[in-house]
Scaffold this active site. Structure first.
Site, PDB file in Angstrom:
ATOM      1  N   ARG A 105       0.855  -1.197   0.000  1.00  0.00           N
ATOM      2  CA  ARG A 105       0.000   0.000   0.000  1.00  0.00           C
ATOM      3  C   ARG A 105       0.878   1.230   0.000  1.00  0.00           C
ATOM      4  O   ARG A 105       1.766   1.368   0.855  1.00  0.00           O
ATOM      5  CB  ARG A 105      -0.929   0.036   1.217  1.00  0.00           C
ATOM      6  CG  ARG A 105      -1.581   1.406   1.389  1.00  0.00           C
ATOM      7  CD  ARG A 105      -2.609   1.498   2.485  1.00  0.00           C
ATOM      8  NE  ARG A 105      -3.849   0.851   2.083  1.00  0.00           N
ATOM      9  CZ  ARG A 105      -5.035   1.115   2.640  1.00  0.00           C
ATOM     10  NH1 ARG A 105      -5.138   2.019   3.602  1.00  0.00           N
ATOM     11  NH2 ARG A 105      -6.114   0.483   2.237  1.00  0.00           N
ATOM     12  N   HIS A 132      -7.700   0.581  -6.199  1.00  0.00           N
ATOM     13  CA  HIS A 132      -7.884  -0.126  -4.928  1.00  0.00           C
ATOM     14  C   HIS A 132      -8.627  -1.430  -5.253  1.00  0.00           C
ATOM     15  O   HIS A 132      -9.796  -1.621  -4.870  1.00  0.00           O
ATOM     16  CB  HIS A 132      -8.672   0.742  -3.954  1.00  0.00           C
ATOM     17  CG  HIS A 132      -8.580   0.304  -2.520  1.00  0.00           C
ATOM     18  ND1 HIS A 132      -7.799  -0.761  -2.106  1.00  0.00           N
ATOM     19  CD2 HIS A 132      -9.196   0.773  -1.392  1.00  0.00           C
ATOM     20  CE1 HIS A 132      -7.928  -0.921  -0.798  1.00  0.00           C
ATOM     21  NE2 HIS A 132      -8.769  -0.004  -0.344  1.00  0.00           N
ATOM     22  N   GLN A 135     -10.472  -3.737  -2.655  1.00  0.00           N
ATOM     23  CA  GLN A 135     -11.725  -3.142  -2.177  1.00  0.00           C
ATOM     24  C   GLN A 135     -12.878  -3.507  -3.114  1.00  0.00           C
ATOM     25  O   GLN A 135     -13.977  -3.861  -2.676  1.00  0.00           O
ATOM     26  CB  GLN A 135     -11.570  -1.618  -2.091  1.00  0.00           C
ATOM     27  CG  GLN A 135     -12.814  -0.878  -1.644  1.00  0.00           C
ATOM     28  CD  GLN A 135     -13.175  -1.174  -0.193  1.00  0.00           C
ATOM     29  OE1 GLN A 135     -12.339  -1.049   0.674  1.00  0.00           O
ATOM     30  NE2 GLN A 135     -14.421  -1.555   0.070  1.00  0.00           N
ATOM     31  N   ASP A 227     -17.062   7.784  -0.976  1.00  0.00           N
ATOM     32  CA  ASP A 227     -15.763   7.654  -0.315  1.00  0.00           C
ATOM     33  C   ASP A 227     -15.406   9.044   0.210  1.00  0.00           C
ATOM     34  O   ASP A 227     -16.075  10.039  -0.110  1.00  0.00           O
ATOM     35  CB  ASP A 227     -14.728   7.139  -1.345  1.00  0.00           C
ATOM     36  CG  ASP A 227     -13.344   6.890  -0.748  1.00  0.00           C
ATOM     37  OD1 ASP A 227     -13.220   6.859   0.495  1.00  0.00           O
ATOM     38  OD2 ASP A 227     -12.382   6.740  -1.522  1.00  0.00           O
ATOM     39  N   CYS A 267     -16.300   2.473   1.382  1.00  0.00           N
ATOM     40  CA  CYS A 267     -15.127   1.628   1.660  1.00  0.00           C
ATOM     41  C   CYS A 267     -14.636   1.791   3.100  1.00  0.00           C
ATOM     42  O   CYS A 267     -13.964   0.907   3.622  1.00  0.00           O
ATOM     43  CB  CYS A 267     -14.015   1.973   0.677  1.00  0.00           C
ATOM     44  SG  CYS A 267     -13.566   3.716   0.709  1.00  0.00           S
ATOM     45  N   ARG A 312     -13.931  -7.585   3.192  1.00  0.00           N
ATOM     46  CA  ARG A 312     -12.522  -7.386   2.805  1.00  0.00           C
ATOM     47  C   ARG A 312     -11.725  -8.647   3.142  1.00  0.00           C
ATOM     48  O   ARG A 312     -10.847  -9.077   2.401  1.00  0.00           O
ATOM     49  CB  ARG A 312     -11.898  -6.187   3.547  1.00  0.00           C
ATOM     50  CG  ARG A 312     -12.528  -4.821   3.269  1.00  0.00           C
ATOM     51  CD  ARG A 312     -12.409  -4.403   1.826  1.00  0.00           C
ATOM     52  NE  ARG A 312     -11.046  -4.468   1.319  1.00  0.00           N
ATOM     53  CZ  ARG A 312     -10.053  -3.615   1.609  1.00  0.00           C
ATOM     54  NH1 ARG A 312     -10.275  -2.572   2.382  1.00  0.00           N
ATOM     55  NH2 ARG A 312      -8.838  -3.757   1.091  1.00  0.00           N
TER      56      ARG A 312
HETATM   57  N1   CP Z   1     -11.232   0.523   2.916  1.00  0.00           N
HETATM   58  C1   CP Z   1      -9.934   0.474   3.275  1.00  0.00           C
HETATM   59  O1   CP Z   1      -9.030   0.245   2.459  1.00  0.00           O
HETATM   60  O2   CP Z   1      -9.712   0.711   4.592  1.00  0.00           O
HETATM   61  P1   CP Z   1      -8.292   0.898   5.310  1.00  0.00           P
HETATM   62  O3   CP Z   1      -7.722   2.199   4.778  1.00  0.00           O
HETATM   63  O4   CP Z   1      -8.588   0.927   6.756  1.00  0.00           O
HETATM   64  O5   CP Z   1      -7.413  -0.258   4.908  1.00  0.00           O
HETATM   65  N1  NVA Z   2      -9.770   7.098  -1.374  1.00  0.00           N
HETATM   66  C1  NVA Z   2      -9.362   6.744  -0.033  1.00  0.00           C
HETATM   67  C2  NVA Z   2      -9.616   5.309   0.227  1.00  0.00           C
HETATM   68  C3  NVA Z   2      -9.287   4.833   1.605  1.00  0.00           C
HETATM   69  C4  NVA Z   2      -9.597   3.395   1.806  1.00  0.00           C
HETATM   70  C5  NVA Z   2      -7.896   7.074   0.152  1.00  0.00           C
HETATM   71  O1  NVA Z   2      -7.103   6.815  -0.760  1.00  0.00           O
HETATM   72  O2  NVA Z   2      -7.538   7.619   1.201  1.00  0.00           O
END
Ligand code: CP
Ligand code: NVA
Length: 327
Positions: A105, A132, A135, A227, A267, A312
């Site tokens: 990530r 993502h 997700q 989101d 999400c 998830r």
């Molecule tokens: N939805 C999601 O990716 O959550 P986190 O940022 O907590 O991993």
């Molecule tokens: N769009 C958000 C998603 C978090 C799960 C981000 O990138 O912060």
């Protein structure tokens, strides 16, 4: 017969690979609930590289690996040499000699592509600024569980229509025949590259793809998805995004315009109340107590966000299994 070599972005996926992984997640979820999970990845070591914070993705990869008999090892940004004293290529090659799979990530999508290129083991994208994809699988499983089918549903993503979650949701849904509507101000609508890809996917599956600034045509919508307005790494943009998006909050007035049995997905994490320090700071600065979703909708019966969060785990488990077995 489907097998995947890790998961970098939605672009690598076919309709049949997406559906097979969702089906496998269904089965793995049922097996876990029945106490009949199997250690399909026994003896494997899994690296979890996180350059951004996470609750769900980190927890899901950790528990999925443990449930499958594998050993997960968290490698946070400040724990390892990567990026400071060691290059992407060297890090990938070294980790690939020791680990059987790598989750990453971070911001730059090229990093997860580089890991996949050099590591020689499956690499999974746990979120980049562009995609993502893990997700998206949880989103599809949640829809399938609720409605019993996917093809022919209509999803409306409301808000920052060009972020990682919107991109993955759009391409994943269109590939399996779910109609996608993006409700976003011009400045936050998908770019040309994503739009062209989405149009190709829509043409192939027969689904529709529609980008709009107007809250019309919401009566056909089965799933309202939003989101955060400001993604990780964009924290200097709150004022601009609030100005652009305050009319795009998912509240009961918006939900009332959608299909009778529509559901709400997010999400997470979500700014729906004042129970976080960031939300409190935003309230002091801009006077808002809820951002992308109202607390009323978030807590309503239509909201399946906790099922989605749990999913998830089951979908990431399926993605991991499909990276080592033909499913
Ligand atoms: N939805 C999601 O990716 O959550 P986190 O940022 O907590 O991993
Ligand atoms: N769009 C958000 C998603 C978090 C799960 C981000 O990138 O912060």
């Amino acid at each position: 017969m489907v097998t995947i070599n890790g998961l970098i972005s939605d672009t690598q996926l076919t309709e049949s690979s997406i559906l097979a992984i969702v089906e496998l997640a269904f089965k793995l979820k049922a097996q876990k609930k029945a106490g009949k999970g199997r250690p399909l990845l026994a003896g494997k070591n899994i690296a979890l590289l996180f350059e951004k914070t996470s609750t769900r993705t980190r927890a899901a990869f950790t528990v999925a690996a443990n449930d499958l008999g594998a050993h997960p090892e968290y490698l946070g940004q400040s724990d390892i040499q990567f990026g400071k004293k060691e290059s992407l290529e060297d890090t990938a090659k070294v980790l690939g000699r020791m680990f059987d799979g790598i989750e990453y990530r971070g911001s730059n999508h090229a990093v997860v592509e580089g890991l996949a290129k050099h590591a020689g083991v499956p690499v999974w994208n746990g979120l980049t600024d562009k995609w993502h994809p893990t997700q998206m699988f949880a989103d599809l499983l949640t829809m399938k569980e609720h409605f019993g089918y996917l093809k022919g549903l209509t999803v409306c993503f409301v808000g920052d229509g060009r972020n990682n979650v919107a991109n993955s949701l759009t391409i994943g849904c269109l590939k399996v025949g779910i109609n996608v509507m993006i409700l976003a101000p011009k400045k936050l609508q998908p770019d040309v590259e994503l739009t062209e890809l989405a149009q190709q996917c829509a043409k192939k599956s027969g689904a529709s793809y529609f980008i709009t600034e107007e809250q019309s045509a919401l009566n056909t919508v089965d799933v309202v998805y939003t989101d955060v307005w400001v993604s990780m790494g964009e924290e200097s943009l709150y004022e601009e995004r609030i100005t652009l998006l305050h009319k795009y909050q998912v509240n009961q007035t918006l939900m009332d315009k959608t299909g009778k049995n529509s559901i709400f997905l997010h999400c997470l994490p979500a700014f729906h109340d004042l129970e976080t320090t960031v939300a409190q700071k935003i309230q002091r600065q801009y006077g808002l107590s809820e951002l992308e979703v109202s607390d009323e909708v978030f807590r309503s019966e239509a909201s399946l966000v906790y099922d989605q969060a749990e999913n998830r785990l089951h979908t990431i488990k399926a993605i991991m299994v499909a990276s080592y077995y033909t499913i």
